[in-house]
Design a protein around this motif. Structure first.
Motif, PDB file in Angstrom:
ATOM      1  N   LEU A 147       0.834  -1.195   0.000  1.00  0.00           N
ATOM      2  CA  LEU A 147       0.000   0.000   0.000  1.00  0.00           C
ATOM      3  C   LEU A 147       0.873   1.250   0.000  1.00  0.00           C
ATOM      4  N   ASP A 148       0.420   2.253  -0.718  1.00  0.00           N
ATOM      5  CA  ASP A 148       1.160   3.512  -0.796  1.00  0.00           C
ATOM      6  C   ASP A 148       0.698   4.450   0.315  1.00  0.00           C
ATOM      7  N   TYR A 149       1.602   4.803   1.210  1.00  0.00           N
ATOM      8  CA  TYR A 149       1.243   5.676   2.331  1.00  0.00           C
ATOM      9  C   TYR A 149       1.508   7.144   2.042  1.00  0.00           C
ATOM     10  N   ASP A 150       2.046   7.410   0.873  1.00  0.00           N
ATOM     11  CA  ASP A 150       2.149   8.786   0.381  1.00  0.00           C
ATOM     12  C   ASP A 150       2.807   9.709   1.403  1.00  0.00           C
TER      13      ASP A 150
ATOM     14  N   VAL B 170      -4.790   7.903   1.844  1.00  0.00           N
ATOM     15  CA  VAL B 170      -4.638   6.509   1.421  1.00  0.00           C
ATOM     16  C   VAL B 170      -5.520   6.198   0.218  1.00  0.00           C
TER      17      VAL B 170
ATOM     18  N   ASN C  52      -4.122   5.126  -3.360  1.00  0.00           N
ATOM     19  CA  ASN C  52      -4.448   3.740  -3.700  1.00  0.00           C
ATOM     20  C   ASN C  52      -5.877   3.647  -4.224  1.00  0.00           C
TER      21      ASN C  52
ATOM     22  N   ILE D  86      -9.145   1.067  -3.553  1.00  0.00           N
ATOM     23  CA  ILE D  86      -9.029   0.354  -2.271  1.00  0.00           C
ATOM     24  C   ILE D  86     -10.425   0.105  -1.718  1.00  0.00           C
TER      25      ILE D  86
END
Lengths: 165, 165
Positions: free
Chosen positions: A27-30, B70, B74, B77
């Motif tokens: 997952l991308d937490y940016d 998030v 993403n 999601i």
DNA sequence: GCGACATTGTAATGCTCTATAACGATCCCG
DNA sequence: CGGGATCGTTATAGAGCATTACAATGTCGC
């Protein structure tokens, strides 16, 4: 006085199983990973888990623990000050005091210097309990913090204090 | 036992009050000053104040901010995963999604790969808003962290990461 | 394929924590 | 003495979260 109208909890105690916040793989937490606030939050989760382990079965929460320690170290403290220490309103501090009193851990005593205020004191039983609790919490806190060296630990506390202002 | 049946309770994400925790002069804080958990909590309150300043007037909370970031990073999601990221139950994640949708920031789209799940996506408007929000939060976070030198800040993050494990 | 079980979204319900507002009693100060 | 501040208290409201239950859908063993 109707303080005897004790607030009762329908559910006396429900053990809580605590789970850490998942770090979902892939997952991308940016931007979250750049924020100090978010880092703090994640570290706090770790320490909270240690706290929960230390107080398992005691029906204790961080605010309750803080309150008990402060009352123990400052006998006769009144509820308004307690509220300020915890960062909650007077009414909330009072609910806490009620809760402790109902368990026989804390008692209110009239203060000679101020007819409005009640002084909060640990009972004998409260003292024994808080002493044991402090020991357990301290041990778990240190164990969790053991991923850091002693020097790192001191430095971390210093930086946190600086941040907290 | 499957994970879905495990009881979990979210670690308090943020102080529920905007009031800073007072450091009452002359008061004995006893063991609290030795506890990493307590230091973390106080620092977190300070950072939360920065967050609140950054999002003033937007009706945004840390969980909401995290969720939006998030979702933005993403797209598609689903709500269950979002709940896990935030450390809350599915029902809570759903309430969040409803809230965003009602404001036209997020939309649910059917997913081709799973007929049960809804994919969450930022709308055009949501994207603009989140971009602006991220910038403001980042700026305030850095400004509040400016009581530390750059080196201290890096060290703090390193220690926090180590602690969060 | 079939059947057991898991997972997803959803709705309903309840609990905990906290704030806010109001009030009487008491204290402080001019 | 009188006005305002402070303390404890009560009542009320709301946010946030867990829990439970359910239907629809997916997955996996056979």
């Amino acid at each position: 006085m109707s303080r005897s109208t004790m607030r009762s909890r329908a559910v006396p105690y429900r053990p809580r199983t605590l789970a850490p916040i998942e770090r979902v793989p892939g997952l991308d937490y940016d931007v979250l990973d750049e924020l100090l606030g978010y880092s703090l939050r994640r570290a706090q989760v770790a320490m909270f888990l240690a706290f929960a382990a230390a107080t398992r079965g005691l029906d204790i929460t961080p605010p309750r623990f803080t309150a008990l320690v402060v009352i123990g170290a400052n006998p006769g403290i009144n509820q308004s000050v307690l509220g300020r220490v915890l960062g909650i309103a007077r009414s909330g501090a009072m609910a806490l005091a009620d809760w402790f009193e109902a368990r026989g851990w804390v008692e209110r005593r009239r203060r000679s210097d101020d007819g409005r205020a009640w002084g909060l004191h640990l009972t004998r039983r409260g003292e024994r309990l808080v002493a044991a609790m402090k020991e357990r919490v301290r041990r778990h806190d240190r164990r969790r913090a053991a991923v850091l060296t002693a020097a790192e630990r001191r430095e971390l506390v210093r930086l946190l204090e600086k941040l907290a202002g």
